[in-house]
Design an enzyme around this catalytic site. Structure first.
Site, PDB file in Angstrom:
ATOM      1  N   GLY A  31      13.326  -0.288  54.289  1.00 19.39           N
ATOM      2  CA  GLY A  31      13.424   0.393  52.994  1.00 19.39           C
ATOM      3  C   GLY A  31      12.867   1.806  53.049  1.00 19.39           C
ATOM      4  O   GLY A  31      12.770   2.392  54.123  1.00 19.39           O
ATOM      5  N   LEU A  33      14.510   4.293  51.968  1.00 17.42           N
ATOM      6  CA  LEU A  33      15.706   4.779  52.656  1.00 17.42           C
ATOM      7  C   LEU A  33      15.818   6.300  52.629  1.00 17.42           C
ATOM      8  O   LEU A  33      15.431   6.951  51.657  1.00 17.42           O
ATOM      9  CB  LEU A  33      16.953   4.164  52.005  1.00 17.42           C
ATOM     10  CG  LEU A  33      17.000   2.629  52.015  1.00 17.42           C
ATOM     11  CD1 LEU A  33      18.224   2.125  51.260  1.00 17.42           C
ATOM     12  CD2 LEU A  33      16.979   2.079  53.441  1.00 17.42           C
ATOM     13  N   HIS A  34      16.345   6.833  53.726  1.00 15.15           N
ATOM     14  CA  HIS A  34      16.525   8.283  53.832  1.00 15.15           C
ATOM     15  C   HIS A  34      17.833   8.568  54.584  1.00 15.15           C
ATOM     16  O   HIS A  34      18.556   7.629  54.948  1.00 15.15           O
ATOM     17  CB  HIS A  34      15.313   8.922  54.515  1.00 15.15           C
ATOM     18  CG  HIS A  34      14.952   8.276  55.826  1.00 15.15           C
ATOM     19  ND1 HIS A  34      15.752   8.350  56.940  1.00 15.15           N
ATOM     20  CD2 HIS A  34      13.884   7.518  56.186  1.00 15.15           C
ATOM     21  CE1 HIS A  34      15.190   7.701  57.932  1.00 15.15           C
ATOM     22  NE2 HIS A  34      14.051   7.160  57.509  1.00 15.15           N
ATOM     23  N   GLY A  36      18.520   9.281  57.522  1.00 12.73           N
ATOM     24  CA  GLY A  36      18.676   8.612  58.823  1.00 12.73           C
ATOM     25  C   GLY A  36      19.310   7.242  58.650  1.00 12.73           C
ATOM     26  O   GLY A  36      20.266   6.877  59.349  1.00 12.73           O
ATOM     27  N   HIS A  37      18.781   6.464  57.673  1.00 17.42           N
ATOM     28  CA  HIS A  37      19.360   5.136  57.419  1.00 17.42           C
ATOM     29  C   HIS A  37      20.822   5.265  57.000  1.00 17.42           C
ATOM     30  O   HIS A  37      21.675   4.473  57.386  1.00 17.42           O
ATOM     31  CB  HIS A  37      18.608   4.437  56.277  1.00 17.42           C
ATOM     32  CG  HIS A  37      17.173   4.129  56.583  1.00 17.42           C
ATOM     33  ND1 HIS A  37      16.138   4.673  55.860  1.00 17.42           N
ATOM     34  CD2 HIS A  37      16.616   3.329  57.518  1.00 17.42           C
ATOM     35  CE1 HIS A  37      14.996   4.207  56.340  1.00 17.42           C
ATOM     36  NE2 HIS A  37      15.255   3.396  57.338  1.00 17.42           N
ATOM     37  N   ASP A 150      13.556   5.918  67.067  1.00 14.51           N
ATOM     38  CA  ASP A 150      12.687   4.858  67.587  1.00 14.51           C
ATOM     39  C   ASP A 150      13.235   4.440  68.942  1.00 14.51           C
ATOM     40  O   ASP A 150      13.761   3.334  69.120  1.00 14.51           O
ATOM     41  CB  ASP A 150      12.665   3.676  66.609  1.00 14.51           C
ATOM     42  CG  ASP A 150      12.085   4.088  65.276  1.00 14.51           C
ATOM     43  OD1 ASP A 150      10.925   4.519  65.250  1.00 14.51           O
ATOM     44  OD2 ASP A 150      12.788   4.020  64.254  1.00 14.51           O
ATOM     45  N   GLN A 153      11.900   1.210  70.583  1.00 19.52           N
ATOM     46  CA  GLN A 153      12.431   0.037  69.859  1.00 19.52           C
ATOM     47  C   GLN A 153      13.888  -0.204  70.261  1.00 19.52           C
ATOM     48  O   GLN A 153      14.291  -1.343  70.539  1.00 19.52           O
ATOM     49  CB  GLN A 153      12.319   0.291  68.359  1.00 19.52           C
ATOM     50  CG  GLN A 153      13.105  -0.683  67.498  1.00 19.52           C
ATOM     51  CD  GLN A 153      12.825  -0.490  66.019  1.00 19.52           C
ATOM     52  OE1 GLN A 153      11.768  -0.870  65.539  1.00 19.52           O
ATOM     53  NE2 GLN A 153      13.756   0.078  65.276  1.00 19.52           N
ATOM     54  N   SER A 185      12.009  10.178  58.545  1.00 20.01           N
ATOM     55  CA  SER A 185      11.222   8.944  58.682  1.00 20.01           C
ATOM     56  C   SER A 185      10.667   8.607  57.310  1.00 20.01           C
ATOM     57  O   SER A 185      10.316   9.504  56.538  1.00 20.01           O
ATOM     58  CB  SER A 185      10.064   9.180  59.656  1.00 20.01           C
ATOM     59  OG  SER A 185       9.077   8.192  59.486  1.00 20.01           O
ATOM     60  N   SER A 186      10.569   7.308  57.032  1.00 18.03           N
ATOM     61  CA  SER A 186       9.987   6.909  55.755  1.00 18.03           C
ATOM     62  C   SER A 186       8.551   7.415  55.658  1.00 18.03           C
ATOM     63  O   SER A 186       8.056   7.709  54.580  1.00 18.03           O
ATOM     64  CB  SER A 186       9.986   5.386  55.640  1.00 18.03           C
ATOM     65  OG  SER A 186      11.294   4.917  55.862  1.00 18.03           O
TER      66      SER A 186
HETATM   67  O1  PAF Z   1      13.067   0.384  62.553  1.00 17.53           O
HETATM   68  C1  PAF Z   1      12.728  -0.348  61.588  1.00 17.53           C
HETATM   69  O2  PAF Z   1      12.822   0.052  60.419  1.00 17.53           O
HETATM   70  C2  PAF Z   1      12.166  -1.724  61.869  1.00 17.53           C
HETATM   71  O3  PAF Z   1      11.392  -1.735  63.014  1.00 17.53           O
HETATM   72  C3  PAF Z   1      13.228  -2.836  61.892  1.00 17.53           C
HETATM   73  C4  PAF Z   1      14.207  -2.633  63.060  1.00 17.53           C
HETATM   74  C5  PAF Z   1      13.976  -2.858  60.585  1.00 17.53           C
HETATM   75  C6  PAF Z   1      12.546  -4.199  62.089  1.00 17.53           C
HETATM   76  O4  PAF Z   1      11.658  -4.478  61.059  1.00 17.53           O
END
Ligand code: PAF
Length: 281
Positions: A31, A33-34, A36-37, A150, A153, A185-186
């Protein structure tokens, strides 16, 4: 936009989509949201019939001293934004649904997750791998969209999906930036005015290294010192790490001869920000 709160409803819906031969793209988020999302949503909408977004602030990826309690949760604003970008299904599970008490089964990657952010955030990537596994098992998408901001990740989840034979394709997406270069980034929302002004220095330092790389510099030590010297000019920026590692296995390298990640983590005031660039010789 359909809003779903529980696992059975989500699975039922996905079954219907799959029975009707619809392809499903999945954008997992926490959440706040910005842009990037939203670029992940746009990619998903280009590639798939249906886009599912999840919003869930996953407690197991936060350390005991981290910002779980204060993490932004602007849920009404997020719903509006998801609707505006034509997300088809918004999955909003609760902690009670995602975690039973005293759980003992977790998903761990034990090499890439030990360095860079993993060295400073023990347990973080286990939390990420576990929640993404749970979400993938519930949403059963064809594609999952993950941002390159990320980078660690992204690599860990790519390995998890490949080594554990998840039936999903990971689609990486480039980092989206504010006009002054700061990676979206949030957590940017935590920055005070003065901190916000210096935060783009992180990307500036990366660009200086990129410039040197493009002019032929291949020594990690030199590129790292370019980044470090630039950031040292900003007293509000406290570097946690600057590292150059190979993209495939995250081993430290002295000379860049293959695809390589330069990753930076800094505190700007109390806010931890990360950024990176991938060098391809
Ligand atoms: O990148 C994120 O926002 C989080 O690490 C994810 C992939 C939603 C997992 O909680």
């Amino acid at each position: 936009m359909k809003i779903i709160h529980n696992i059975d409803d989500m699975r039922k819906l996905v079954r219907e989509y799959r029975d009707n031969k619809k392809s499903i793209g999945f954008v997992p988020t926490m959440g706040a949201l910005h842009k990037g999302h939203m670029s992940l949503v746009e990619s998903s909408k280009e590639d798939n019939d249906i886009t599912v977004m999840s919003i869930y602030v996953n407690p197991t990826q936060f350390g005991p001293k981290e910002d779980l309690a204060s993490y932004f949760r602007p849920i009404e604003q997020d719903k509006e934004m998801a609707q505006y970008y034509n997300v088809d299904v918004l999955f909003l599970p609760s902690d009670e649904i995602m975690y039973k008490t005293n759980e003992t089964a977790f998903v761990t990657e034990n090499t890439l997750s030990q360095i860079l952010c993993g060295a400073y955030r023990p347990g973080h990537f286990q939390g990420v791998c576990t929640i993404v596994t749970k979400l993938l098992h519930i949403v059963s998408p064809h594609h999952i969209y993950l941002g390159q901001k990320d980078a660690q990740q992204l690599r860990i989840l790519q390995k998890m999906v490949s080594e554990l034979f998840f039936d999903v394709k990971v689609v990486p997406a480039q980092t989206i930036r504010e006009d002054d270069g700061l990676a979206c980034s949030s957590r940017n929302g935590y920055l005070h005015d003065e901190e916000r002004l210096v935060a783009p220095s992180i990307y500036q330092s990366i660009l200086l290294a990129k410039n040197a790389f493009e002019k032929g510099e291949r020594r990690s030590e030199v590129l790292l010192s370019i980044v470090r010297s630039h950031l040292q000019k900003f007293p509000l920026v406290d570097v946690q790490y600057i590292e150059i590692v190979s993209w495939d296995n995250f081993e430290k390298i002295e000379l860049i001869e293959k695809t390589t990640l330069l990753a930076v983590a800094c505190f700007v005031g109390k806010t931890r920000l990360i950024d990176n660039i991938i060098f391809t010789p």
